[in-house]
Write an enzyme that holds these catalytic residues in place. Structure first.
Site: not given
Length: 216
Positions: A104, A141
Site C-alpha cells: 500500500r 513475532e
C-alpha cells in the site's frame, strides 16, 4: 497475511492488503474525532478522509480490527485529497525520491512522488525484483520478513522519503530506513496516511521527521 511489521506483544498490524489491524480493546473503539486544524488542511480535510476508512472487526483474526482504506482508494476525489494531504504534510522536508513499501506504500507513494515531481523507489518483498538487490531482514513475532530494493535504486547521499499507508509498530519502516542507509542514502523522513499512536511506532524511527495525516 501479506506483510507484517514486527509486532509488539498483544498487537497485530499490516494484516492484509488494504488496511491495518490492531489487537486489543482500545483498537476496537472508533478512531477519535479530529481536532479542528490538527492535520494538513485542517480538521475538515481529516474528517472527510476518515469518513472513507471503514473498520472491520475480527479480521484477519478475532480481536483485531482492520482499517480498510479501499473505499478511499475507490473514490477519485478522496484519493486525490489523500495525496494532497500527504504532500502538505511533507512540506518543508527536503528529499530527492520517495520510497514506497509494498504494497500500500506503492498506492500512496507513487502518486505523491508524481505530485511533487520526485522519482519513486519500490521496496519489495523478496524475489520480486529482477536485478541485483540489497536486502534488509527484520523480525516478526513468529519469524522473519525482508524487503529488497535494486542496488542501483539509491545512490550515496540520496535523500529518501519513506512512505506507507499506516504507521503501527514501526518495524517495517525501520527496516526500510536501514535499507536506505545500507546503500549510502539518507532518510529524510517518513510519511503515512494513518498512525495508530497507541502502538508507539515512532520510537523505532529515531529523530527523523515523521508526518501523519490521520492520527488514531
Amino acid at each position: 497475511m501479506n506483510r507484517s511489521e514486527e509486532r509488539a506483544p498483544g498487537a497485530q498490524d499490516h494484516a492484509g492488503e488494504a488496511g491495518q489491524g490492531a489487537r486489543g480493546e482500545e483498537a476496537r473503539r472508533p478512531a477519535p474525532a479530529p481536532e479542528p486544524g490538527s492535520g494538513p488542511g485542517g480538521g475538515a480535510v481529516e474528517a472527510s478522509l476518515r469518513a472513507w476508512i471503514r473498520q472491520v472487526p475480527g479480521y484477519p483474526v478475532p480481536g483485531v480490527t482492520f482499517l480498510d482504506i479501499t473505499p478511499l482508494l475507490a473514490d477519485g476525489a478522496a484519493l486525490g485529497q489523500a495525496v494532497e494531504a500527504l504532500a502538505a504534510a511533507v512540506a518543508g522536508i527536503e528529499f530527492d525520491r520517495v520510497l514506497g513499501i509494498e504494497a500500500r506504500g506503492f498506492i500512496l507513494g507513487a502518486p505523491l512522488a508524481v505530485r511533487l515531481g520526485k522519482g519513486f523507489i519500490p521496496a519489495r518483498k523478496p524475489g520480486k525484483l529482477p536485478l541485483e538487490v540489497a536486502r534488509q531482514e527484520y523480525q516478526l513475532e513468529y519469524g522473519q520478513a525482508a524487503i529488497e530494493v535494486h542496488q542501483d535504486a539509491i545512490r550515496p547521499g540520496d535523500r529518501i522519503l519513506i512512505v506507507d499507508d499506516v504507521l503501527a509498530t514501526g518495524g517495517t519502516s525501520a527496516a526500510a530506513a536501514a535499507l536506505v542507509e545500507q546503500l549510502g542514502g539518507r532518510v529524510a523522513g517518513f510519511a503515512y496516511l494513518i498512525e495508530i499512536v497507541a502502538l508507539g511506532g515512532r520510537r523505532r524511527l529515531g529523530d527523523r521527521p515523521v508526518r501523519v495525516v490521520l492520527p488514531s
